[in-house]
Design a protein around this motif. Sequence first.
Motif, mmCIF file in Angstrom:
data_model
loop_
_atom_site.group_PDB
_atom_site.id
_atom_site.type_symbol
_atom_site.label_atom_id
_atom_site.label_comp_id
_atom_site.label_asym_id
_atom_site.label_seq_id
_atom_site.Cartn_x
_atom_site.Cartn_y
_atom_site.Cartn_z
ATOM 1 N N THR A 1 0.829 -1.204 0.000
ATOM 2 C CA THR A 1 0.000 0.000 0.000
ATOM 3 C C THR A 1 0.867 1.259 0.000
ATOM 4 N N LEU B 1 0.668 4.086 -2.906
ATOM 5 C CA LEU B 1 0.372 5.502 -2.632
ATOM 6 C C LEU B 1 1.507 6.402 -3.106
ATOM 7 N N VAL B 2 2.741 5.995 -2.826
ATOM 8 C CA VAL B 2 3.883 6.826 -3.234
ATOM 9 C C VAL B 2 3.935 6.947 -4.752
ATOM 10 N N LYS C 1 1.460 6.676 -6.859
ATOM 11 C CA LYS C 1 0.346 7.506 -7.330
ATOM 12 C C LYS C 1 0.653 8.982 -7.124
ATOM 13 N N PRO D 1 2.590 9.568 -11.319
ATOM 14 C CA PRO D 1 1.228 9.206 -11.731
ATOM 15 C C PRO D 1 1.190 8.478 -13.079
ATOM 16 N N LYS E 1 -0.220 4.712 -13.623
ATOM 17 C CA LYS E 1 -1.342 4.468 -14.528
ATOM 18 C C LYS E 1 -1.029 3.293 -15.447
ATOM 19 N N GLU F 1 8.614 -2.703 -39.493
ATOM 20 C CA GLU F 1 7.211 -2.671 -39.088
ATOM 21 C C GLU F 1 7.060 -3.452 -37.786
ATOM 22 N N PRO F 2 6.643 -2.769 -36.680
ATOM 23 C CA PRO F 2 6.590 -3.455 -35.382
ATOM 24 C C PRO F 2 5.675 -4.672 -35.422
ATOM 25 N N TRP F 3 6.096 -5.726 -34.718
ATOM 26 C CA TRP F 3 5.242 -6.911 -34.603
ATOM 27 C C TRP F 3 4.320 -6.672 -33.425
ATOM 28 N N LEU F 4 3.077 -6.336 -33.704
ATOM 29 C CA LEU F 4 2.157 -6.004 -32.616
ATOM 30 C C LEU F 4 1.979 -7.143 -31.634
ATOM 31 N N ILE F 5 2.153 -8.372 -32.124
ATOM 32 C CA ILE F 5 1.926 -9.531 -31.255
ATOM 33 C C ILE F 5 2.798 -9.468 -30.013
ATOM 34 N N ILE G 1 3.535 -6.972 -28.107
ATOM 35 C CA ILE G 1 3.002 -6.230 -26.972
ATOM 36 C C ILE G 1 1.610 -6.728 -26.578
ATOM 37 N N LEU G 2 1.161 -7.807 -27.211
ATOM 38 C CA LEU G 2 -0.082 -8.457 -26.786
ATOM 39 C C LEU G 2 0.272 -9.609 -25.836
ATOM 40 N N LEU H 1 5.040 -16.217 -25.603
ATOM 41 C CA LEU H 1 6.049 -16.713 -26.536
ATOM 42 C C LEU H 1 7.447 -16.336 -26.071
ATOM 43 N N LEU I 1 10.401 -18.900 -24.814
ATOM 44 C CA LEU I 1 11.675 -19.027 -25.510
ATOM 45 C C LEU I 1 12.845 -18.706 -24.572
#
Lengths: 321, 218, 188
Positions: free
Chosen positions: B84, B88-89, B91, B95, B99, B171-175, B177-178, B184, B188
């Motif tokens: 806690t 709190l610190v 936040k 911030p 988030k 081209e970033p591989w969106l996978i 950041i999913l 995966l 590995l």
Amino acid sequence: MLETKQNPTYKLELTSSPHIHSRWSTMQAMWLVVIAIIPTVIASVLFFGFYQLLIILVSVGFALGTEAAIKAMRKREITIKDGSGLITGLLLGLIVPPNFSLSSTALGAIVAVAIGKEVFGGLGYNIFNPALVGRAFLQAAFPVPMTTWAQPNFAADGISSATPLSAFKFDSIITNNQSLVLGNIGGSLGETSAIAVLIGGIFLIAIGVVNWRIPVSTILSLFLFASLFHTIDSVKYATPMFHLFAGGFLFGTFFMATEWVTSPLTAKGMWIYGIGISLILILIRIFGGLPEGVMYSILLMNGFVPLINKFTRPKTFGKVK
Amino acid sequence: MSSKPSLSNEFVKGLWENNPIFKQVLGTCPTLAVTVSAINGIAMALATTFVLVFSSLIVSLVRKLIPTQVRIASYILIIATFVTIVDLVMKAQFPELSKSLGPYIPLIVVNCIILGRQEAFASKNSPFRSVIDALGMGSGFLLALFVLGSLREIFGSGTILGLQVMPNFYEPWLIMILPAGAFLTLGLLMGLSNFYVTHKKKIEKENIIQEYLKIKAT
Amino acid sequence: MKLVIHMLATLTLIGIISGALLSEVSNWAEPKIIANRKAETERAIFVVQQDAKSYKKIDSTDFELFEVFDANNNSLGYALPYEGNGFQGKIRIIVGLNKNINNLLGLEVLEQLETPGLGAKVAETAFTKQFKNLLLTPEIVAVKGVTPSNPNEIEAITGATISSKAIVRIINDGIKRLKAIQKSGEQN
């Protein structure tokens, strides 16, 4: 030191069960599948141009290269002659959209073979269809290019380049059956021409490479499910014919659901597997957020195969319950 | 005391041999969820390490006063207090970071690494030793989260710590950041670390055999 | 019996110490957290109402609403924070509105949990700048694949139609609610 005597003339082959006899050796079967895919390759080049041949070649090249590299790294015999890498490459090349970038195709092929197959130990140990693993990776990595479709060569004016399924789902546009059968529609390379897929698929069943139960059960059950929804509300839900011929259903059912390693072994199991694929597919197509779900439905049912095999195992001869 | 490992060993074991992620496979939920970028991984690991070090210190100090029947409840109370405070610190002072880590800061309470260390180590060892052990485990966690976060950020966004590292045409591989990319990459990395360990053991074994044969020959 | 008392005493003692410690930390952190939140809202208000110099919270509504003023203390319109469901979770937005509530002055996405790289693009300026000076009558419409031709249309993000439409729906919902309140206010 202990001396072990080795008999040079006899070699004991040790493989794990099941031991299934087939008319064809693995290698022969693989090459027959390659022959069966050729009409689809021709149709895709015919409809989308020669660049598509390049996509397929890149896909095959990287699939074979990855397999050879991993086998060399693990100091195993290089087995690219068995044709499984070739098929994975071919299939992957046929399930990406036309005009897809070559570097992304290469990445997909590497992932398909490395993560879809070799991580599990190579051909025969993979749980999921490698080509579909590659495609699923590409779908999640490049969602926008993976759903950008090109117009086929002979498209009449006004035909949108969207796939018939997404056109129906998002804009309620129905594509006519003739275009669907011939393949003069937007979509991935291999999934557009139903007739080319059918020629190859029926050839495979006729010569006994593929068991007829899987395609028959998926097609019958999809027809049944689609008819059910169509009778409930004929405006909101598409016709059964539309569901059969649009999207990648036929291609998936003949060339990917039937893959030896990732489909059930027993006759009963094959029926369960086929019905499961169609059920998941129709649920995704009708209630899901995506217009198409062949890839996910086959992958999901691949995951169930060990369970299906376990529960449909025939009774041991003479065993009393 | 002679049977106890040295203090440096106590620290180093958490980094590699007993790495909480790659070896113990504990606390994988925050590991998989927050490592979309290197900075997130670092922040998460630092917050966890703070909680781990202070909980270990307190638990070790009071270890003889707590009746065994309520020890887990007491540990949880102590851990929750520090979590806690961290929440709190963060936040108040950071911030933005708070988030992006979202609910995973309060969820440190249920991170198995922390409760595991209290039960397995701090409740049986001196305060100083417990702090060293906690620092080691925390560093191991930091190492794992930093590597995982960096890899995912490099491939998934083309940057590391917010700096562009990939060429423009990439081209970033969106996978990556999913969630799927997290599984995966972690799989590995674990495979790689296992491969390294087996390889090392094999070499060690061969060395011992070689030495033995040498001694025998002479 | 002795053991039970020992157990209770231990837990109570830990609880009291923990509570005391936390209340101290909380006393220190609480004002800062409130200040952070206020600064964030303030920044967002001045983004969606670019000529604004000051603002005032309107208390008579049962949802958050700010009236915004220019340098000469003339009312410019409203800033309305609102939230609704996106593709994967809650989306919180704030919009700037003119006085008659028929023109959207700006949009800022405060919180979202959409897919990174796809739906998350709704928070980027490339998407939000489309909402500048958008006509609110009859209501905002998201179009797909074509350039917007009407003054009340915006273009949905390719591959993130659902998230784009969610933003539009949240704005429309919020404005509907605001208009309803305004109407009942006039009747009174």
